[in-house]
Design a protein around this motif. Structure first.
Motif, PDB file in Angstrom:
ATOM      1  N   VAL A  27     -25.986 -22.964  24.795  1.00  0.00           N
ATOM      2  CA  VAL A  27     -25.556 -24.160  24.083  1.00  0.00           C
ATOM      3  C   VAL A  27     -24.982 -23.847  22.705  1.00  0.00           C
ATOM      4  O   VAL A  27     -24.017 -24.484  22.267  1.00  0.00           O
ATOM      5  N   LEU A  28     -25.521 -22.823  22.010  1.00  0.00           N
ATOM      6  CA  LEU A  28     -25.119 -22.570  20.632  1.00  0.00           C
ATOM      7  C   LEU A  28     -24.231 -21.338  20.464  1.00  0.00           C
ATOM      8  O   LEU A  28     -23.122 -21.423  19.934  1.00  0.00           O
ATOM      9  N   THR A  29     -24.698 -20.188  20.911  1.00  0.00           N
ATOM     10  CA  THR A  29     -24.006 -18.938  20.592  1.00  0.00           C
ATOM     11  C   THR A  29     -22.652 -18.839  21.277  1.00  0.00           C
ATOM     12  O   THR A  29     -21.629 -18.576  20.633  1.00  0.00           O
ATOM     13  N   ILE A  30     -22.613 -19.023  22.598  1.00  0.00           N
ATOM     14  CA  ILE A  30     -21.363 -18.856  23.346  1.00  0.00           C
ATOM     15  C   ILE A  30     -20.289 -19.850  22.892  1.00  0.00           C
ATOM     16  O   ILE A  30     -19.133 -19.443  22.693  1.00  0.00           O
ATOM     17  N   PRO A  31     -20.608 -21.134  22.686  1.00  0.00           N
ATOM     18  CA  PRO A  31     -19.563 -22.039  22.195  1.00  0.00           C
ATOM     19  C   PRO A  31     -18.972 -21.609  20.857  1.00  0.00           C
ATOM     20  O   PRO A  31     -17.765 -21.705  20.649  1.00  0.00           O
ATOM     21  N   PHE A  32     -19.823 -21.116  19.953  1.00  0.00           N
ATOM     22  CA  PHE A  32     -19.292 -20.701  18.658  1.00  0.00           C
ATOM     23  C   PHE A  32     -18.387 -19.481  18.782  1.00  0.00           C
ATOM     24  O   PHE A  32     -17.347 -19.386  18.124  1.00  0.00           O
ATOM     25  N   LEU A  33     -18.788 -18.511  19.616  1.00  0.00           N
ATOM     26  CA  LEU A  33     -17.927 -17.347  19.820  1.00  0.00           C
ATOM     27  C   LEU A  33     -16.593 -17.755  20.446  1.00  0.00           C
ATOM     28  O   LEU A  33     -15.529 -17.241  20.069  1.00  0.00           O
ATOM     29  N   THR A  34     -16.648 -18.669  21.389  1.00  0.00           N
ATOM     30  CA  THR A  34     -15.416 -19.125  22.040  1.00  0.00           C
ATOM     31  C   THR A  34     -14.489 -19.813  21.051  1.00  0.00           C
ATOM     32  O   THR A  34     -13.280 -19.551  21.002  1.00  0.00           O
ATOM     33  N   LEU A  35     -15.053 -20.698  20.223  1.00  0.00           N
ATOM     34  CA  LEU A  35     -14.239 -21.393  19.227  1.00  0.00           C
ATOM     35  C   LEU A  35     -13.640 -20.418  18.215  1.00  0.00           C
ATOM     36  O   LEU A  35     -12.505 -20.587  17.764  1.00  0.00           O
ATOM     37  N   SER A  36     -14.372 -19.382  17.869  1.00  0.00           N
ATOM     38  CA  SER A  36     -13.916 -18.437  16.846  1.00  0.00           C
ATOM     39  C   SER A  36     -12.822 -17.514  17.361  1.00  0.00           C
ATOM     40  O   SER A  36     -11.896 -17.155  16.605  1.00  0.00           O
ATOM     41  N   VAL A  72      -9.695 -26.899   7.882  1.00  0.00           N
ATOM     42  CA  VAL A  72      -9.708 -26.247   9.193  1.00  0.00           C
ATOM     43  C   VAL A  72      -9.490 -24.749   9.054  1.00  0.00           C
ATOM     44  O   VAL A  72     -10.189 -23.935   9.661  1.00  0.00           O
ATOM     45  N   HIS A  73      -8.508 -24.337   8.225  1.00  0.00           N
ATOM     46  CA  HIS A  73      -8.223 -22.916   8.040  1.00  0.00           C
ATOM     47  C   HIS A  73      -9.415 -22.184   7.437  1.00  0.00           C
ATOM     48  O   HIS A  73      -9.734 -21.052   7.830  1.00  0.00           O
ATOM     49  N   SER A  74     -10.059 -22.823   6.469  1.00  0.00           N
ATOM     50  CA  SER A  74     -11.225 -22.196   5.851  1.00  0.00           C
ATOM     51  C   SER A  74     -12.366 -22.062   6.850  1.00  0.00           C
ATOM     52  O   SER A  74     -13.076 -21.059   6.886  1.00  0.00           O
ATOM     53  N   LEU A  75     -12.526 -23.088   7.692  1.00  0.00           N
ATOM     54  CA  LEU A  75     -13.597 -23.056   8.679  1.00  0.00           C
ATOM     55  C   LEU A  75     -13.382 -21.956   9.712  1.00  0.00           C
ATOM     56  O   LEU A  75     -14.324 -21.265  10.120  1.00  0.00           O
ATOM     57  N   GLN A  76     -12.139 -21.779  10.111  1.00  0.00           N
ATOM     58  CA  GLN A  76     -11.837 -20.771  11.128  1.00  0.00           C
ATOM     59  C   GLN A  76     -12.173 -19.357  10.632  1.00  0.00           C
ATOM     60  O   GLN A  76     -12.641 -18.520  11.413  1.00  0.00           O
ATOM     61  N   ARG A  77     -11.981 -19.097   9.352  1.00  0.00           N
ATOM     62  CA  ARG A  77     -12.257 -17.755   8.811  1.00  0.00           C
ATOM     63  C   ARG A  77     -13.747 -17.443   8.818  1.00  0.00           C
ATOM     64  O   ARG A  77     -14.155 -16.282   8.836  1.00  0.00           O
ATOM     65  N   ASN A  78     -14.536 -18.456   8.769  1.00  0.00           N
ATOM     66  CA  ASN A  78     -15.979 -18.223   8.670  1.00  0.00           C
ATOM     67  C   ASN A  78     -16.724 -18.360   9.990  1.00  0.00           C
ATOM     68  O   ASN A  78     -17.931 -18.100  10.056  1.00  0.00           O
ATOM     69  N   LEU A  79     -16.019 -18.809  11.041  1.00  0.00           N
ATOM     70  CA  LEU A  79     -16.708 -19.057  12.305  1.00  0.00           C
ATOM     71  C   LEU A  79     -17.327 -17.794  12.900  1.00  0.00           C
ATOM     72  O   LEU A  79     -18.442 -17.831  13.426  1.00  0.00           O
ATOM     73  N   LEU A  80     -16.620 -16.684  12.843  1.00  0.00           N
ATOM     74  CA  LEU A  80     -17.162 -15.453  13.420  1.00  0.00           C
ATOM     75  C   LEU A  80     -18.460 -15.043  12.749  1.00  0.00           C
ATOM     76  O   LEU A  80     -19.437 -14.671  13.424  1.00  0.00           O
ATOM     77  N   TRP A  87     -24.762 -14.955  12.920  1.00  0.00           N
ATOM     78  CA  TRP A  87     -26.048 -15.408  12.394  1.00  0.00           C
ATOM     79  C   TRP A  87     -26.731 -16.404  13.339  1.00  0.00           C
ATOM     80  O   TRP A  87     -27.954 -16.387  13.494  1.00  0.00           O
ATOM     81  N   ILE A  88     -25.941 -17.260  13.966  1.00  0.00           N
ATOM     82  CA  ILE A  88     -26.517 -18.237  14.888  1.00  0.00           C
ATOM     83  C   ILE A  88     -27.178 -17.550  16.078  1.00  0.00           C
ATOM     84  O   ILE A  88     -28.244 -17.975  16.548  1.00  0.00           O
ATOM     85  N   THR A 102     -30.980 -18.067  16.927  1.00  0.00           N
ATOM     86  CA  THR A 102     -31.305 -18.663  18.226  1.00  0.00           C
ATOM     87  C   THR A 102     -32.474 -17.953  18.877  1.00  0.00           C
ATOM     88  O   THR A 102     -33.394 -18.585  19.420  1.00  0.00           O
ATOM     89  N   ILE A 103     -32.440 -16.625  18.848  1.00  0.00           N
ATOM     90  CA  ILE A 103     -33.531 -15.859  19.452  1.00  0.00           C
ATOM     91  C   ILE A 103     -34.848 -16.151  18.754  1.00  0.00           C
ATOM     92  O   ILE A 103     -35.889 -16.379  19.404  1.00  0.00           O
ATOM     93  N   LEU A 104     -34.836 -16.141  17.405  1.00  0.00           N
ATOM     94  CA  LEU A 104     -36.058 -16.369  16.646  1.00  0.00           C
ATOM     95  C   LEU A 104     -36.601 -17.781  16.867  1.00  0.00           C
ATOM     96  O   LEU A 104     -37.795 -17.973  17.133  1.00  0.00           O
TER      97      LEU A 104
END
Length: 585
Positions: A16-25, A278-286, A291-292, A296-298
């Protein structure tokens, strides 16, 4: 294969969390920007819709107020005053009457509106103007049907916008002047401030010529307004967005054509300002995605530890509750570390539910008693409105006849009857008090029917202090009078009380048309089902009410009989078996 809840939570959080963020980034930055643009557009349109709804509501109230003024008799009389050749004093009186009506309308209005009425020669309720044909705003109204004025200063008010409505004689339809309804500009300004388009966006309310409806210069530059209005000519929709270019900078302009005159709500923002976040957000997504994943594991481990064990104990306790072993189940409830999460709440709620079940069983009898009391109150409330309505009709009739002395007598009786009726501290009175109440009630009836009504009251002093519930005689006497006049010009009513052994007997008899056998059979149902009287419809509701309340209050101690007399009339006998103490008194 058994998979523990802990492993399931780890998999769920990862999916739910990690894979969607990697995909978006990594894969869909451009798509993400499109989504942001769409969301921004939807949010902007929604805010503009909210403003439009508010302005529609406000202007509808303004239009309604103008129409109320137009059809007001005082307005129409003033319109016709010049044609009627009235004196100056009469004209001044009619003008003051109209001003009073306008003041009343404005006081009742919650939007701080004001109204002025002007005749063609400039005569007005608030001030006198030159002839209307010489005033600019009236020319625009008359020649171009411009009913909604831009913000301006009224002579005795702050900045206002105005709505103009033709003033005409409703009989001849001749134009006699104009009705001007003012409302504070600040009401539109405060609502407009809620329409936001980013930190750098601008919002303006304009007319079809690009002028600011709220006064002053628009927040959007005049060049962009002109280009936008030109682009909007090719769009037939009520709302939309156009892109214009000023120099090398592209601007997005959202617009909505209002339902008020030719007003247009316009929001503008530079495209570069819109997409900067949007541009600023994209640079920080990775970085955030990494960290997410670790968090998530913890978090999954911690949450699973706090969920699995309490749930297992709670399940065991629920099995015991199913078997009816409440005390054992209570001992097995898991200890709650905190009550601020779902597990703690579930444990607490189930534990309280277990305790509540036992309490509900013990209090069932008390609930039945309360329901019985509530039903009694409901039956009692069926009487008071009927009695008050009939008495007020008597007062109204005597007043119309000029019988002032009788009006005073009825009013005194009514006051004392109301004092008796509204004494909510007591549901039970003595038979003497009930008979005294009936004496006042019958005095009111005699004043109404005069010589056409004969009422005789006989009371047994031995029953004076015997308690009885209120209003058992009034509905019976009321029905007796009503049905006696159906077949007779003179109604004869008898009311009597007797002590027969250990029983209190109350009798009401008349010379009316009698009670059909079908009604008597229907009344007998009260003995089998006490609740029927609450749902009663049609005739004899007063009698059903009395029998129902007596049955509720005295149970098997109460009985009654209904006899149709020969050649005509009815005798209703109410019998209450007295308690030992009451009988001795």
């Amino acid at each position: 294969m058994y998979i523990s809840l802990r492993i399931r939570l780890l998999l769920i959080f990862t999916l739910v969390l990690t894979i969607p963020f990697l995909t978006l980034s990594l894969l869909v930055p451009e798509w993400f920007g499109t989504i942001m643009e769409k969301k921004t557009t939807e949010a902007t349109v929604e805010m503009m819709d909210q403003f439009s709804q508010y302005s529609d509501s406000l202007t509808s109230q303004v239009e309604d107020l103008g129409k109320q003024v137009l059809v007001n008799p005082a307005t129409q009389e003033w319109v016709r005053s010049e044609e009627n050749g009235l004196s100056d004093s009469d004209l001044l009186y009619m003008k003051n009457q109209l001003k009073t009506e306008l003041s009343s309308m404005m006081v009742n209005n919650s939007k701080s509106m004001s109204v002025s009425v002007y005749l063609n020669d400039g005569t007005g309720t608030s001030q006198t103007l030159p002839p209307l044909r010489e005033i600019v705003w009236f020319k625009e109204f008359y020649d171009y049907d411009q009913r909604w004025m831009r913000s301006h200063h009224e002579w005795n008010e702050d900045e206002v916008n105005s709505y103009l409505l033709p003033l005409f004689d409703l009989n001849t339809m001749d134009l006699s002047g104009v009705i001007k309804v003012n409302f504070p500009t600040i009401q539109l300004e405060e609502s407009l401030e809620k329409v936001k388009l980013g930190d750098e966006g601008h919002v303006s309310l304009l007319d079809a010529k690009g002028r600011d409806v709220l006064g002053g210069n628009p927040d959007i530059s005049s060049d962009i307004v002109k280009m936008s209005l030109h682009e909007m000519k090719d769009h037939s929709g009520r709302t939309g967005v156009v892109e214009v270019t000023k120099g090398e900078t592209k601007h997005l302009v959202f617009y909505q054509k209002m339902g008020v005159g030719d007003w247009i709500l316009m929001s503008e923002i530079k495209k570069s300002d819109l997409y900067a976040p949007v541009h600023s957000l994209q640079r920080n997504l990775l970085l955030i995605s990494g960290w997410i994943f670790l968090l998530t594991i913890l978090i999954s481990y911690i949450l699973s530890s706090n969920i699995v064990k309490p749930l297992w104990k709670l399940t065991e306790s629920m099995k015991l509750v199913e078997k009816g072993k409440f005390s054992e189940a209570e001992k097995g409830f898991p200890a709650i570390r905190t009550r601020n999460d779902e597990i703690g709440y579930a444990v607490k709620a189930f534990k309280n539910t277990t305790k509540t079940l036992d309490q509900l069983i013990k209090t069932e009898y008390q609930e039945k008693i309360r329901r019985k009391d509530a039903e009694y109150k409901a039956l009692l409330l069926q009487i008071n409105p009927h009695f008050l309505n009939n008495t007020l009709e008597v007062i109204g009739g005597l007043s119309a006849q000029g019988e002032n002395r009788k009006v005073i007598d009825v009013t005194v009786h009514l006051g004392r009857m109301l004092s008796y009726s509204l004494d909510t501290e007591r549901d039970v009175v003595t038979i003497r008090e009930e008979i005294n109440y009936m004496r006042r009630y019958t005095e009111v009836l005699k004043l109404r029917h005069e010589d056409a009504l004969h009422i005789q009251i006989e009371e047994d002093p031995a029953l004076d202090n015997v308690p009885i519930i209120k209003f058992v005689l009034q509905p019976l006497v009321e029905n007796a009078v009503k049905y006696s006049f159906i077949r007779n010009d003179v109604a004869s009513i008898g009311i009597s009380t007797r002590k027969v052994g250990d029983e209190a007997v109350l009798i009401v008899e008349d010379n009316g048309i009698g009670i059909p056998g079908t009604v008597i059979k229907e009344l007998a149902k009260i003995d089998r089902n006490e609740n029927n009287v609450l749902d009663s419809r049609g005739k004899s509701i007063g009698l059903k009410n009395v029998l129902g309340r007596l049955k509720l209050s005295y149970g098997n101690r109460f009985s009654y009989s209904i006899e149709n007399k020969d050649p005509g009339g009815t005798r209703i006998t109410l019998i209450i078996a007295m308690e030992k103490e009451e009988s001795e008194e």
